[in-house]
Motif scaffolding. Structure first.
Motif, PDB file in Angstrom:
ATOM      1  N   ALA A   1       0.835  -1.207   0.000  1.00 12.84           N
ATOM      2  CA  ALA A   1       0.000   0.000   0.000  1.00 12.84           C
ATOM      3  C   ALA A   1       0.872   1.259   0.000  1.00 12.84           C
ATOM      4  N   LYS A   2       0.320   2.332  -0.550  1.00  9.18           N
ATOM      5  CA  LYS A   2       1.037   3.601  -0.636  1.00  9.18           C
ATOM      6  C   LYS A   2       0.212   4.719  -0.016  1.00  9.18           C
ATOM      7  N   VAL A   3       0.889   5.559   0.752  1.00  7.80           N
ATOM      8  CA  VAL A   3       0.245   6.764   1.271  1.00  7.80           C
ATOM      9  C   VAL A   3       0.360   7.843   0.198  1.00  7.80           C
ATOM     10  N   GLN A   4      -0.770   8.278  -0.318  1.00  6.74           N
ATOM     11  CA  GLN A   4      -0.767   9.277  -1.384  1.00  6.74           C
ATOM     12  C   GLN A   4      -0.740  10.697  -0.854  1.00  6.74           C
ATOM     13  N   GLY A   5      -1.192  10.867   0.375  1.00  3.06           N
ATOM     14  CA  GLY A   5      -1.179  12.200   0.953  1.00  3.06           C
ATOM     15  C   GLY A   5      -1.776  12.214   2.345  1.00  3.06           C
ATOM     16  N   VAL A   6      -1.495  13.284   3.064  1.00  5.13           N
ATOM     17  CA  VAL A   6      -2.035  13.479   4.403  1.00  5.13           C
ATOM     18  C   VAL A   6      -2.684  14.852   4.462  1.00  5.13           C
ATOM     19  N   GLN A   7      -3.963  14.876   4.776  1.00  6.88           N
ATOM     20  CA  GLN A   7      -4.705  16.128   4.870  1.00  6.88           C
ATOM     21  C   GLN A   7      -4.920  16.447   6.352  1.00  6.88           C
ATOM     22  N   ARG A   8      -4.237  17.486   6.842  1.00  5.72           N
ATOM     23  CA  ARG A   8      -4.355  17.854   8.250  1.00  5.72           C
ATOM     24  C   ARG A   8      -5.668  18.592   8.490  1.00  5.72           C
TER      25      ARG A   8
END
Length: 465
Positions: free
Chosen positions: A234-241
Motif C-alpha cells: 500500500a502507498k500513502v498518497q497524501g495526508v490532509q491535516r
C-alpha cells in the motif's frame, strides 16, 4: 596552534564513543567531537528510551491480562506524562554514564560541529568560534536522520517522527504508522498496547520485510490478533491535516483508494546518512545513497579518513556501529587478530510484542545463494517455560547448510527472543555446526531450550514436538 591527537572521532553515538574509548585503551591520544548529546540518537532518542516506553506498554498489557494469572486489580490506568518522564530519565542516566566513561578513559571531548578541514585536520565550530584539531586518523561517526516523504513532511504536531512519538503530551486514540521496519513496528506495538487504534501502512508486500518471510507472516497474524490494521503493498498518497488530526489517503494493493481518519501519523520510512557539512567535498570519500562507502575495516577512499555506524550504511543498528568502531580502531592500531565486519553475523532485534530477532541468512536468501538447506522449527507451545509464562505463541527457526552443517541463519518470534538470539550469534561467530549445537546442554526449564530443539528439528531429532 592546533591541538594534536592520534585519533579524532566526529560523533559521540554508540559507534563514535565506543571507538574513542577503545582507541584510548590502545594507548592513543583521542579527541571526540559531539555537537549535541553524548550517546547519540540511540541513547537519547532511539534504542534506550524506546525500550523504556515498550517496557511500560508491556506492563500495561499485563495489567489488563491479570485474570489469566489468577490476579485482579481495579481500574488499571496510566499517566502519559509520567510514562514519558521515566523514559527521559533512563536516557539521561545513561548519557551521564557515557560522559563518565569518556572521562575515565581520558578521551578529550570537544562540544561543537566537527568537519574535515584538510588532510589530518578537523575544524570544530561552537558559538561562533572555531577550534582546529590535528590527527593522522579521523573517524566519521555522524550517524543518520529520519527520511521524509515529499508532501508528508513531519510538522511535530500531527505528523510525527520518532522524536515526537517518544514524547507525546497525551496518548492519541488513533494513529497511522507509515513504514513497518523495526522503528515503525515498535511504535505501532507501543501505542496499541497503550490503547490506541493503530493502522500500519507498508509499501512492500509484507511487514518487517528484512526478516524471514515465515516470521513476517507470524508477526502480522499476531498484530492483527491484537487489533491492529495492517495494509501491505500500500502507498500513502497524501495526508490532509485538520483540527481533529489528519485524513490519510491510502492506495491499497488492489488499487483501491481510501481515506483513514486518525489523530496522529508517524513517519517511519527509513533513514538517510548525515553526510552534509562534514567536509567531504574535495576528498576521495565516496557517497552512495547518502551513505559513505567503506571496506570491512571502516576505511574510505580518502587516506586517514574512516566511517562507521549508520553513516556507513546498513544494518542500521547500534551494536553494529559499536563493533564497527572497535574493528576500525584496532585495524588502525595494527592489531593482528582483527577481522573485517561481517554483517551476516550481526543480530537484528525488534522489540515489539511479540519480539522478533534474527541473525544470518533467511531461508529464501540461503537458497538464492545456492545452498541446499535443512530447516528446523520449534514452536513456543512446545516449551514448558513459555507456557508457564503465559507466552505460548512464537517460533524458533534455524537454517543450516545441508552439506556442511553450517548454521546459515536463525529467526525467532516470541517472548524474550531479543535476549535469546545472542546464542545463535555466538554460533555464527564461532562457525559452529549442528553437531556442536546439538551436543550443547541447555538448562531446563528455560526458553533457550527451544533453540536446542530447533537445531534438532532440522535433522529430524526434535524431542518435544
Amino acid at each position: 596552534m592546533a591541538d594534536r591527537f592520534d585519533l579524532i572521532v566526529i560523533g559521540g553515538g554508540p559507534g563514535g564513543y565506543v571507538a574513542a574509548i577503545r582507541a584510548a585503551q590502545l594507548g592513543m591520544r583521542v579527541a571526540l567531537v559531539e555537537r549535541e548529546h553524548l550517546g547519540g540518537i540511540c541513547l537519547n532518542w532511539g534504542c534506550i528510551p524506546t525500550k523504556a516506553l515498550l517496557r511500560t506498554a508491556e506492563v500495561n498489557h499485563l495489567l489488563h491480562s491479570l485474570d489469566s494469572f489468577g490476579l485482579a486489580a481495579d481500574n488499571p490506568r496510566f499517566d502519559a506524562k509520567k510514562v514519558v518522564e521515566r523514559s527521559r530519565k533512563v536516557a539521561a542516566q545513561l548519557a551521564a554514564g557515557v560522559k563518565h566513561l569518556l572521562r575515565k578513559n581520558k578521551v578529550t571531548v570537544f562540544e561543537g560541529h566537527g568537519a574535515l578541514a584538510g588532510p589530518g585536520t578537523v575544524a570544530v565550530r561552537n558559538d561562533g568560534k572555531t577550534t582546529e584539531l590535528k590527527a593522522p586518523h579521523v573517524v566519521l561517526a555522524t550517524g543518520a536522520r529520519a527520511r521524509t516523504l515529499p508532501g508528508i513532511e513531519p510538522d511535530g504536531a500531527v505528523i510525527w517522527t520518532y522524536k515526537e512519538a517518544m514524547v507525546p503530551p497525551s496518548m492519541p486514540r488513533s494513529l497511522l504508522v507509515i513504514g513497518s521496519g523495526a522503528i515503525g513496528i515498535e511504535f505501532a506495538s507501543f501505542y496499541a498496547d497503550m490503547g490506541a487504534a493503530v493502522t500500519v501502512v507498508e509499501v512492500m508486500p509484507r511487514i518487517l520485510p528484512v526478516e524471514d518471510e515465515e516470521i513476517s507472516a507470524l508477526a502480522r497474524k499476531a498484530f492483527e490478533k491484537r487489533g491492529m490494521t495492517i495494509l501491505t503493498g500500500a502507498k500513502v498518497q497524501g495526508v490532509q491535516r485538520n483540527g481533529e488530526g489528519a485524513r490519510v489517503v491510502v492506495e491499497d494493493e488492489g488499487g483501491v483508494v481510501r481515506e483513514i481518519a486518525v489523530e496522529r501519523v508517524i513517519s517511519a520510512v527509513g533513514i538517510v546518512g548525515n553526510v552534509e557539512g562534514i567536509g567531504l567535498e574535495g576528498t576521495r570519500v565516496q557517497v552512495e545513497k547518502s551513505h559513505v562507502v567503506t571496506d570491512g575495516y571502516g576505511r574510505t577512499g580518502e587516506p586517514g579518513v574512516y566511517a562507521i555506524g549508520d553513516l556507513a550504511g546498513p544494518p542500521w543498528l547500534a551494536h553494529k556501529a559499536s563493533h564497527e568502531g572497535i574493528v576500525c580502531v584496532e585495524a588502525i592500531a595494527g592489531l593482528n587478530d582483527v577481522h573485517p565486519l561481517d554483517v551476516t553475523k550481526i543480530p537484528g532485534c525488534t522489540y515489539c510484542r511479540p519480539q522478533v530477532a534474527s541473525v544470518g541468512l533467511t531461508e529464501a536468501a540461503a537458497k538464492a545463494k545456492g545452498h541446499e538447506v535443512r530447516v528446523g522449527r520449534f514452536p513456543f507451545i512446545g516449551n514448558g517455560k513459555a507456557i508457564a509464562l503465559g507466552e505460548a505463541e512464537g517460533l524458533v527457526k534455524t537454517v543450516f547448510d545441508a552439506r556442511t552443517g553450517e548454521l546459515l541463519g536463525a529467526h525467532m518470534i516470541g517472548a524474550e527472543v531479543t535476549e535469546l538470539i545472542q546464542g545463535y550469534a555466538i554460533a555464527r561467530a564461532g562457525e559452529l555446526t549442528e553437531a556442536e549445537l546439538a551436543h550443547t546442554v541447555f538448562p531446563h526449564p528455560t526458553l533457550s531450550e527451544m533453540m536446542h530443539e530447533a537445531v534438532l528439528a532440522a535433522y529430524g531429532r526434535a524431542i518435544h514436538y
